[in-house]
Scaffold this active site. Structure first.
Site, PDB file in Angstrom:
ATOM      1  N   HIS A 126     -48.294  32.765 -28.676  1.00  0.00           N
ATOM      2  CA  HIS A 126     -47.799  33.290 -29.955  1.00  0.00           C
ATOM      3  C   HIS A 126     -46.355  32.839 -30.112  1.00  0.00           C
ATOM      4  CE1 HIS A 126     -47.744  36.069 -33.405  1.00  0.00           C
ATOM      5  NE2 HIS A 126     -46.455  36.159 -33.112  1.00  0.00           N
ATOM      6  N   CYS A 127     -46.069  32.176 -31.228  1.00  0.00           N
ATOM      7  CA  CYS A 127     -44.736  31.618 -31.468  1.00  0.00           C
ATOM      8  C   CYS A 127     -43.983  32.463 -32.486  1.00  0.00           C
ATOM      9  CB  CYS A 127     -44.855  30.175 -31.962  1.00  0.00           C
ATOM     10  SG  CYS A 127     -43.263  29.393 -32.286  1.00  0.00           S
TER      11      CYS A 127
END
Length: 277
Positions: A126-127
């Site tokens: 997850h960025c």
């Protein structure tokens, strides 16, 4: 709405940083170095603007593209080698591939994201900077983003250093201006090093057809296999060139287009070493 993804501080910060780097590179350092009206200035302006545009496009695609939802109709094939072996009871296999939080069966390479609160196909991580998961459908856009960001940062660094080197500081250099140039140079170098390292990491992952999660899972699998006197190989590793084409596509020119995803299929099944044997 997808546009709500832009209402996050990290996304605003990324936009601001891209805009700031573009402005100082073009309107301060290129202008001060050779001038925007010269041939060298126009060429550098054109190249940097082209790379910056591709970087922005990749960023927008990465933010707006759904990384991959598990189809409601998906049911695991318990006979498939990726789900079961002769020594593993089918009941336990189904339990291990079932997500209690989403109440769905998980396809191979799918993981539950605690931030997105759902399962993501071929999840990498997850960025925060794109306020989105990096998964099956937007991984290529994410890779192109860090590729163009790295190239742009290196180009900006070269321009800043060249401008600083040729400037006559004995006549025009005030303390404040020197600090500004030094700060911009340090920022460009730091961005180039950070983004370059991230790019190198994902090139490594692509050449092995591996996600960040699978890399760390592979460390444990390798240790367990070695402990048992066996050897471990990533089940989706088909060799460097095939791995690259599976992730980026078979058309080399389309590797650099973040919206070119025609080579992607459904995201719930992947060829394994056993399939190709």
């Amino acid at each position: 709405m997808k546009l709500k993804k832009f209402l996050a501080i990290p996304v605003f910060s990324a936009f601001f940083l891209m805009g700031f780097v573009y402005y100082i590179t073009v309107f301060i350092f290129i202008e001060d170095w050779v001038g925007l009206q010269t041939s060298a200035g126009s060429l550098n302006h054109l190249i940097f603007s082209f790379v910056a545009s591709l970087c922005l496009l990749s960023f927008l695609v990465g933010v707006l593209t759904d990384p991959g939802r598990v189809p409601l109709s998906y049911i695991p094939d318990i006979e498939h080698s990726s789900f079961a072996s002769d020594q593993e009871p089918r009941k336990n296999v189904l339990q291990s591939k079932y997500c209690d939080k989403c109440a769905v069966y998980k396809p191979p390479r799918t993981h539950h994201c605690r931030v997105c609160k759902r399962c993501i196909l071929r999840m990498d991580h997850h960025c925060l900077w794109i306020n989105n998961c990096v998964g099956y459908w937007n991984y290529k856009a994410f890779f192109d983003l860090i590729l163009y960001a790295t190239v742009g940062s290196i180009h900006s660094t070269v321009i800043v250093i060249s401008c600083t080197h040729q400037k006559d500081w004995s006549n025009s250099g005030t303390t404040a201006l020197k600090i500004f140039y030094l700060a911009c140079g340090a920022m460009s170098l730091a961005l180039s090093a950070t983004l370059g390292t991230l790019l190198g990491w994902h090139i490594y992952l692509i050449t092995r057809n591996m996600t960040t999660i699978e890399y760390y899972e592979g460390i444990r699998a390798t240790w367990l296999a070695k402990k048992s006197g066996l050897s471990y190989r990533h089940p989706f590793d088909h060799g460097v060139y095939r791995n690259i084409t599976l992730v980026l596509g078979s058309n080399t020119l389309k590797w650099f287009c973040p919206t070119s995803t025609g080579h992607l299929k459904d995201g719930v099944s992947f060829p394994t070493l056993r399939d190709s044997a």
